[in-house]
Design a protein around this motif. Structure first.
Motif, short mmCIF file in Angstrom:
data_model
loop_
_atom_site.label_atom_id
_atom_site.label_comp_id
_atom_site.label_asym_id
_atom_site.label_seq_id
_atom_site.Cartn_x
_atom_site.Cartn_y
_atom_site.Cartn_z
N ALA A 251 0.84 -1.20 0.00
CA ALA A 251 0.00 0.00 0.00
C ALA A 251 0.87 1.25 0.00
O ALA A 251 0.51 2.29 -0.57
N ARG A 252 2.05 1.15 0.63
CA ARG A 252 2.98 2.29 0.67
C ARG A 252 3.78 2.40 -0.63
O ARG A 252 3.99 3.51 -1.13
N THR A 253 4.23 1.27 -1.14
CA THR A 253 5.17 1.30 -2.26
C THR A 253 4.50 1.15 -3.63
O THR A 253 5.07 1.55 -4.64
N GLY A 254 3.31 0.54 -3.68
CA GLY A 254 2.58 0.46 -4.94
C GLY A 254 2.89 -0.78 -5.76
O GLY A 254 3.95 -1.40 -5.63
N THR A 255 1.94 -1.12 -6.61
CA THR A 255 2.09 -2.25 -7.53
C THR A 255 1.69 -1.80 -8.93
O THR A 255 0.92 -0.86 -9.10
N LEU A 256 2.23 -2.47 -9.93
CA LEU A 256 2.01 -2.08 -11.32
C LEU A 256 2.00 -3.32 -12.20
O LEU A 256 2.85 -4.20 -12.05
N VAL A 257 1.04 -3.39 -13.12
CA VAL A 257 0.98 -4.44 -14.14
C VAL A 257 1.28 -3.79 -15.48
O VAL A 257 0.61 -2.82 -15.87
N ILE A 258 2.28 -4.31 -16.19
CA ILE A 258 2.68 -3.76 -17.48
C ILE A 258 2.35 -4.76 -18.58
O ILE A 258 2.76 -5.92 -18.50
N GLY A 259 1.61 -4.32 -19.58
CA GLY A 259 1.24 -5.17 -20.71
C GLY A 259 1.76 -4.59 -22.01
O GLY A 259 2.24 -3.45 -22.06
N PRO A 260 1.65 -5.36 -23.11
CA PRO A 260 2.23 -4.92 -24.38
C PRO A 260 1.46 -3.80 -25.08
O PRO A 260 2.03 -3.04 -25.83
N ASN A 261 0.15 -3.72 -24.83
CA ASN A 261 -0.66 -2.68 -25.48
C ASN A 261 -1.96 -2.53 -24.71
O ASN A 261 -2.28 -3.33 -23.82
N ARG A 262 -2.72 -1.49 -25.05
CA ARG A 262 -3.96 -1.21 -24.35
C ARG A 262 -5.03 -2.29 -24.59
O ARG A 262 -5.83 -2.57 -23.71
N SER A 263 -5.04 -2.90 -25.77
CA SER A 263 -6.00 -3.97 -26.04
C SER A 263 -5.81 -5.12 -25.05
O SER A 263 -6.77 -5.66 -24.50
N PHE A 264 -4.56 -5.47 -24.83
CA PHE A 264 -4.25 -6.54 -23.88
C PHE A 264 -4.67 -6.15 -22.47
O PHE A 264 -5.27 -6.94 -21.74
N LEU A 265 -4.40 -4.91 -22.07
CA LEU A 265 -4.75 -4.47 -20.72
C LEU A 265 -6.26 -4.43 -20.52
O LEU A 265 -6.76 -4.76 -19.44
#
Length: 700
Positions: A246-260
């Motif tokens: 909650a302090r440091t954050g999480t992120l999901v990275i995908g190849p393009n917006r369609s995938f996300l």
């Protein structure tokens, strides 16, 4: 043998179906086990509703000190209310464990997507991420883990309609594949990606529950569930380390917006609403991208050697002092000679600090030298005096001359538009041919007017980090990682330099000219050379016949890479149809029409330049279709997918248009075969290949 009790009901594509039974079960006297389980489901839903109502009824008017605290608390309450939503078509629990000998002896635990407790606080449903739930995924006859009974549930239309038991300690019971588990894995998929929380396999669960401190790289072929594993790992880490993340954050990275868009509903379905999703291009958006590179330029700009070129270019702004600095305070003058200033500058350069941090340190170094002279003269200066000296006009003027401020985008702009400047800083790093490949033919006048490419934006991001440290997150998930350049890996690595990462990909599906050849190289560029590399080789979604057909390409594009071994047998799942050139579009439309007669989603995949023709053919036939990433709408079950956007997506039935055109649409044969491999492996129930041109010989 496992007990299986079905109840006839109309199957819904949005819910786990009841698996078929070879023979009808006799009616159960009284409520029976199924009736009791339904009663527990009803009571659990009522308890969840009560939990939600308790949160909604909270009165915070007298518990906050100011409006800021009130706003924060209101946001937290709102998020909690959303997390407690009872989704009608999402089973509240999907399994049950009856423990035998441990501290939970004689107790039953219902395993679900979230925790639910009754009015006394006793659990009615246990979160799938809790330690007590782990045996649901890992217990076996060889290692029962103190579990006497594992029960799986089947649902239709949101109603509990079947259950299936495994008596893990009964020597008389024959081990066999769970039909409910198989039915859930194979059920048709309409809309965005769903969670796999009810079907996680033991080897997947080990990855999901691995610790936060270590980085994990998952190599997995089509249908092995690597994307789902990565998303469920995020959900597990948020459960196990919520305060820290909650302090440091999480992120999901995908190849393009369609995938996300395709995966965006998975984490909310598991109760996690605060995870940010992004593409690499969005992460490095310091400049507006309006241009594109040819393959040669993009490969050079994506090479890790560019980091050294940029480092030299940024540090070239530093100059050695040739004059002393004289600081006047009151009636006294304090002189710092040039040679001493040179030592300060040289020391900061040798420490290889970030440019901005060193620039901030230099005035303090000069001020400290002044304070030493003041003390030698019998004065007693303190920190306030040092800060005042650091702000002295003479000191500020010296720092500006020796270590001037730098605009990272302007540094990159000069490198790409000034051949002499590039040659000076790329000497011994890039060849003359490589330098010529990246220099703009027509230099822009300013940062704003430049037609930056995606690879240029990554260089600008690197330059920004050379000046000022990029903020690090607690955990980053990087999907389809095989397609990243070394410089893109560095950009992602900066976002988890003090955290950890989950890297997901398949070397056989690398379709960019700079695609990575080994995970060791990729993880080195990411800054995580010691990451554990796990391989998923069991396919659960793509039928065996389809994956075997696609695997014919592996020796020609990724020699040495083991093919996926699919556990799904679906005879007749592959159809290869040759047609005349003038009949091709009509044959593709007919194949889509035939697929629409079956349940589930349909993806029509074609080479990018064939998409407009097929769109017109579908429109002429009166067939509505979607674009990738818009599958959340109910307008159609058919999506027209350019081959360049197919990676990571899944459809129950795929119609693949003209494989030879897919291969020909790429700059080289190897990349073309990899693009074709991706297209061939998007189907989870059936694949129809329609072609008029000869098939690539590698498929023969």
């Amino acid at each position: 043998m496992p007990a299986h009790v079905p109840v006839p009901a109309t199957e819904s594509a949005d819910d786990a179906p009841a698996a078929p039974s070879p023979e009808p079960a006799a009616p159960e006297p009284g409520p029976g086990p199924l009736g009791r389980e339904r009663a527990h489901l009803t009571a659990s839903r009522a308890a969840l509703r009560a939990m939600r109502e308790d949160v909604q009824s909270l009165d915070i008017r007298d518990v906050t000190a100011n409006w800021v605290n009130a706003a924060v608390l209101e946001a937290q309450i709102e998020a909690r209310i959303k997390a407690l939503a009872d989704l009608a078509h999402t089973p509240l629990f999907f399994g049950r464990l009856d423990y035998l000998l441990s501290a939970q002896e004689g107790q039953s635990f219902y395993i679900g997507r979230r925790h639910v407790h009754d009015a006394e606080g006793d659990p009615m449903v246990v979160d799938w991420r809790a330690p007590v739930s782990q045996p649901f995924y890992r217990a076996s006859r060889r290692d029962p883990q103190d579990v006497a009974l594992r029960r799986r549930f089947g649902y239709t239309g949101g109603e509990l309609t079947a259950y299936e038991d495994e008596h893990l300690t009964d020597p008389e019971e024959v081990e066999r594949t769970s039909r409910l588990l198989q039915a859930e894995i194979e059920r048709p998929r309409v809309g965005p990606m769903r969670d796999i929380v009810a079907t996680i396999q033991p080897e997947q669960d080990e990855i999901v529950r691995s610790g936060l401190s270590g980085t994990v790289c998952v190599q997995g072929g089509p249908g092995t569930g690597k994307t789902a594993v990565g998303l469920h790992r995020v959900a597990y880490l948020l459960y196990a380390h919520r305060e820290r993340l909650a302090r440091t954050g999480t992120l999901v990275i995908g190849p393009n917006r369609s995938f996300l868009h395709y995966i965006e509903q998975v984490l909310p379905a598991l109760g996690e609403l605060e995870v940010r999703q992004s593409t690499v291009d969005e992460l490095v958006a310091h400049v507006e991208v309006r241009g594109a590179d040819d393959a040669r330029a993009a490969v050079v700009k994506g090479d890790a050697r560019m980091a050294e070129v940029l480092r030299r270019a940024v540090r070239s702004h530093v100059s050695m002092p040739s004059e002393a600095v004289v600081v006047v305070r009151g009636s006294r003058r304090w002189r710092i000679p040039a040679y001493e200033l040179q030592e300060m500058v040289r020391e900061l350069l040798e420490r290889d600090m970030r440019y901005g941090a060193a620039r901030e340190a230099l005035p303090q170094r000069i001020a400290h030298a002044v304070l030493v002279r003041m003390e030698q003269a019998g004065e007693a200066p303190d920190d306030r005096i040092q800060d005042a000296v650091a702000r002295n006009p003479a000191v500020k003027a010296a720092v500006k001359a020796l270590w001037p401020p730098v605009d990272p985008a302007k540094v990159v702009l000069r490198l790409l538009s000034d051949a002499a400047f590039l040659a000076e800083h790329a000497e011994g790093v890039l060849t003359a041919e490589e330098q010529a490949a990246v220099v703009w033919a027509k230099p822009p006048r300013s940062v704003r007017s430049a037609r930056w490419s995606p690879a240029d934006a990554v260089l600008v991001d690197e330059a920004y980090d050379l000046v000022r440290r990029t903020q690090s997150l607690g955990h980053v998930v990087l999907d389809e990682a095989q397609d990243l350049s070394p410089m893109q890996y560095r950009a992602v690595g900066r976002r988890c330099s003090t955290g950890s990462a989950t890297v997901l990909g398949d070397l056989a599906q690398g379709t960019t000219p700079w695609a990575t050849g080994s995970w060791a190289d990729a993880l080195g560029h990411l800054g995580k050379p010691d990451a554990a590399v796990e391989e998923l080789t069991a396919g659960f979604r793509v039928p065996r016949e389809v994956i075997a057909y696609a695997s014919r390409l592996l020796p020609h594009m990724s020699p040495g890479l083991a093919p996926v071994s699919s556990v799904r047998e679906n005879p007749g799942s592959l159809v290869v149809r040759e047609v005349a050139q003038e009949e091709r579009d009509a044959a593709v439309v007919a194949a889509c029409t035939g697929s629409l007669a079956r349940e589930g989603s349909i993806g029509l995949i074609a080479a990018d330049d064939r998409v407009p023709d097929l769109a017109r053919a579908l429109a002429a036939a009166g067939m509505a279709h979607l674009e990738p990433g818009t599958e959340t709408t109910a307008a159609s079950r058919l999506t027209l997918v350019p081959a360049s956007l197919a990676k990571g997506l899944e459809y129950d039935y795929v119609v693949l248009d003209e494989p030879a055109a897919v291969v020909a649409g790429e700059p080289d044969l190897r990349t073309g075969l990899r693009r074709l491999y991706v297209a061939l492996t998007r189907a989870v129930s059936g694949l129809t290949v329609v072609h008029a041109r000869p098939l690539p010989p590698e498929l023969h």
